[in-house]
Each structure stands twice: as structure tokens, then as C-alpha cells.
Write an enzyme that holds these catalytic residues in place. Sequence first.
Site, PDB file in Angstrom:
ATOM      1  NE  ARG A   1      -3.849   0.605   1.800  1.00  0.00           N
ATOM      2  CZ  ARG A   1      -5.082   0.629   2.297  1.00  0.00           C
ATOM      3  NH1 ARG A   1      -5.346   1.278   3.412  1.00  0.00           N
ATOM      4  NH2 ARG A   1      -6.063  -0.001   1.683  1.00  0.00           N
TER       5      ARG A   1
ATOM      6  CG  HIS B   1      -8.269   0.242  -3.121  1.00  0.00           C
ATOM      7  ND1 HIS B   1      -7.528  -0.885  -2.815  1.00  0.00           N
ATOM      8  CD2 HIS B   1      -8.905   0.587  -1.959  1.00  0.00           C
ATOM      9  CE1 HIS B   1      -7.700  -1.188  -1.542  1.00  0.00           C
ATOM     10  NE2 HIS B   1      -8.525  -0.317  -1.005  1.00  0.00           N
TER      11      HIS B   1
ATOM     12  CD  GLN C   1     -12.877  -1.729  -1.249  1.00  0.00           C
ATOM     13  OE1 GLN C   1     -12.070  -1.742  -0.324  1.00  0.00           O
ATOM     14  NE2 GLN C   1     -14.112  -2.162  -1.117  1.00  0.00           N
TER      15      GLN C   1
ATOM     16  CG  ASP D   1     -13.378   6.427  -1.157  1.00  0.00           C
ATOM     17  OD1 ASP D   1     -13.342   6.271   0.083  1.00  0.00           O
ATOM     18  OD2 ASP D   1     -12.352   6.361  -1.875  1.00  0.00           O
TER      19      ASP D   1
ATOM     20  CB  CYS E   1     -13.874   1.301  -0.332  1.00  0.00           C
ATOM     21  SG  CYS E   1     -13.478   3.049  -0.126  1.00  0.00           S
TER      22      CYS E   1
ATOM     23  NE  ARG F   1     -10.218  -5.326  -0.034  1.00  0.00           N
ATOM     24  CZ  ARG F   1      -9.492  -4.307   0.431  1.00  0.00           C
ATOM     25  NH1 ARG F   1     -10.096  -3.272   0.961  1.00  0.00           N
ATOM     26  NH2 ARG F   1      -8.171  -4.312   0.319  1.00  0.00           N
TER      27      ARG F   1
HETATM   28  N1  NVA Z   1      -9.778   6.766  -1.503  1.00  0.00           N
HETATM   29  C1  NVA Z   1      -9.439   6.285  -0.184  1.00  0.00           C
HETATM   30  C2  NVA Z   1      -9.677   4.810  -0.079  1.00  0.00           C
HETATM   31  C3  NVA Z   1      -9.404   4.216   1.275  1.00  0.00           C
HETATM   32  C4  NVA Z   1      -9.607   2.741   1.306  1.00  0.00           C
HETATM   33  C5  NVA Z   1      -7.983   6.615   0.107  1.00  0.00           C
HETATM   34  O1  NVA Z   1      -7.138   6.470  -0.793  1.00  0.00           O
HETATM   35  O2  NVA Z   1      -7.685   7.031   1.225  1.00  0.00           O
HETATM   36  N1   CP Z   2     -11.192  -0.265   2.079  1.00  0.00           N
HETATM   37  C1   CP Z   2      -9.937  -0.343   2.524  1.00  0.00           C
HETATM   38  O1   CP Z   2      -8.982  -0.543   1.790  1.00  0.00           O
HETATM   39  O2   CP Z   2      -9.826  -0.231   3.884  1.00  0.00           O
HETATM   40  P1   CP Z   2      -8.470  -0.005   4.689  1.00  0.00           P
HETATM   41  O3   CP Z   2      -7.949   1.336   4.317  1.00  0.00           O
HETATM   42  O4   CP Z   2      -8.866  -0.111   6.126  1.00  0.00           O
HETATM   43  O5   CP Z   2      -7.500  -1.091   4.306  1.00  0.00           O
END
Ligand code: NVA
Ligand code: CP
Length: 314
Positions: free
Chosen positions: A111, A138, A141, A233, A273, A301
Site C-alpha cells: 500500500r 485500488h 477493493q 468514498d 469501501c 475483501r
Molecule cells: N480513496 C481512499 C480509499 C481508502 C480505502 C484513500 O485512498 O484514502
Molecule cells: N477499504 C480499505 O482498503 O480499507 P483499509 O484502508 O482499512 O485497508
Amino acid sequence: MAAPLTNASLWKMAAQDLKSDLDLGVEELSRLLELATQVKRTPKRFTSSLKNRYLTLLFEKPSLRTRMTFELAIKQLGGDCIVSNGIIGEREPLKDVARNLDRWTHGIVARVFSQNTIEELARWSSVPVINALSDVYHPCQALADFQTLKERFGRLRGLKLSFVGDGNNVAHSLMLNAGRLGVDFAIATPAGFEPQEEIAALAREYASGSGARMEFTSDPVEAVAGAHAVYTDVWASMGQEKEADERRRQFASHQVNGALMAAAREDAVFMHCLPAKRGQEVTDEVMEHPRSVVFEQAENRLHAQKALLLMLLE
Ligand code: NVA
Ligand code: CP
């Protein structure tokens, strides 16, 4: 023992990595969703599939769902993992990090802040690299989300998925997959927060191949008309915290609330998400509504990522 897939080569992905959604071909994407259903129904068949396989999980940003579900998925498939938090590639070049990790473990889940980090890790690693969220995509997801839609409606083709909010990483992954799976997709963003043009163009191209419709608008009501699912989101993603106050003003007209849900189909589900900011992109009422499937998405997931790991590593 055993429980390996009856014929692993049938499931194996052609690409070595999941850098973005595009590393899964259209057929592979459908197969993955099928495998995710099998894994969910009969988890015991797969308890040794990753025996003696070890993965590295790297997190530059916080996570609940991604970290927990990858750890559990790997362990429930008989493998194990080590987790590292912190910025990757500061102390030494990414190309060196990649060539250390691939000597010790069979796969890297990362990540990251920048998609370039994923690309660089994948370029230098001899083992699969999985994008667990970047600034642009993502993909893990989206896999769980389409599994959730398929379970809920018994099909994907012909459904309409509407996204309201920021044209961000989650929106990009959803539109790329919708276009390929024959799911109509509409997105309503405030001006200036549209999805990246290159990704939108690709999604349109996929949609014209599958017969799906793609709509880009700034009007949430227009976007959700006829929708089977309304998705939102956060307005400020991880890394955009400083813009959060300004974005709250810019996105105020793009909240998913009871009135907006009423403009979708009567049986429309609400998707997110997570993590969600109640009172901003979504109201508490919509989050807690019986047609909210946010926790089904979170559960899936686990199953979708198991299917992905099997297709990359088994
Ligand atoms: N768009 C959000 C998704 C979190 C799972 C982010 O990147 O923070
Ligand atoms: N939806 C998602 O990726 O959640 P986290 O940021 O908690 O991993």
C-alpha cells in the site's frame, strides 16, 4: 492435505503482478470472481494451497481491512506473512528493496503513496507484487465490490453502478472493471474532481467492447437514475488530509443521503469501501440502512484476495 485447486493452471493469471486492475484480463477477472465464490463457499478446500509460502506486506499508509484481510487470507490458505509499516525506498532505492524481499518471500503486497512505487517494485522483484492501494488504483477493493454485486443481484451484466464523489483511486478501479464486466457505470463528481482522463478513456473503450454504458456528469441525481448500486468514498483520501476542510465545502452537494438513494432504483444497494466519514460523503441513515452492503464488501475483501493469491501464487 492437498486441497490445491483441481487444475491450478486453469486459474493461473498470465501477468505476474497486480499493479493495477489492468493486469487481470477480462476472462481472468470473471474467473477470479468465480474462484472467490468457491473459496467463500468451501474455504476448507484451500487450507494448504499456500503451504510454505511467505509474503511481505508493506504499508506506507494506515489500513484496517486490507491489512487484516491479507493477513487472514494468507494464513487461512496455509501460508504466512510479515508486515512492515513505513515509507518504502527512503533508506535505500526501491530496486534494492525489491531484490531483498524477493530473496526471502514469495510475494509482495504494498500500500503506497505513489503508483510509481508499485511499478518500480514490480519491475525489480522476481516475485508477484500486489497493489494494495496507491494514489491511482485500488484493485483489491474493486474485486471484492464486484463479488458483492454479483452475490446481491445474481449477475453483473446489465447492472448499473453509480459512483458519487471524488474521481479517485477507488473510482478508477471500479470504472475499469465495470467497463470490462458489462456493468453500466455513472460517475458524478464536482468540477475539478473528475477521474483521470486517461483512465476514463480506457474505461470508455472497455465499455464499448462489453456493451456497457459510461456516464460522466457533475449531477448526482442524474448519475444515480436507474442505479442498482450507489457507491461513494471519502472526499479526502489518505495523503490529502490538508485539503479536507476545503474539500468538505467543494463536495457538499455530493453527499449520499436518503434523498439521493430515493433517486436510484427501489432495490438499490449502498456501497462504500470504508472507512466512511458519516455526515460527510454519506449519512448515518444510509450507512445503517438494510440496503447498505458495506460490511459484505469488507467481508469479501478476504475471499476475493484469497482468489487473487491463488491465481498469482498457487
Ligand atoms: N480513496 C481512499 C480509499 C481508502 C480505502 C484513500 O485512498 O484514502
Ligand atoms: N477499504 C480499505 O482498503 O480499507 P483499509 O484502508 O482499512 O485497508
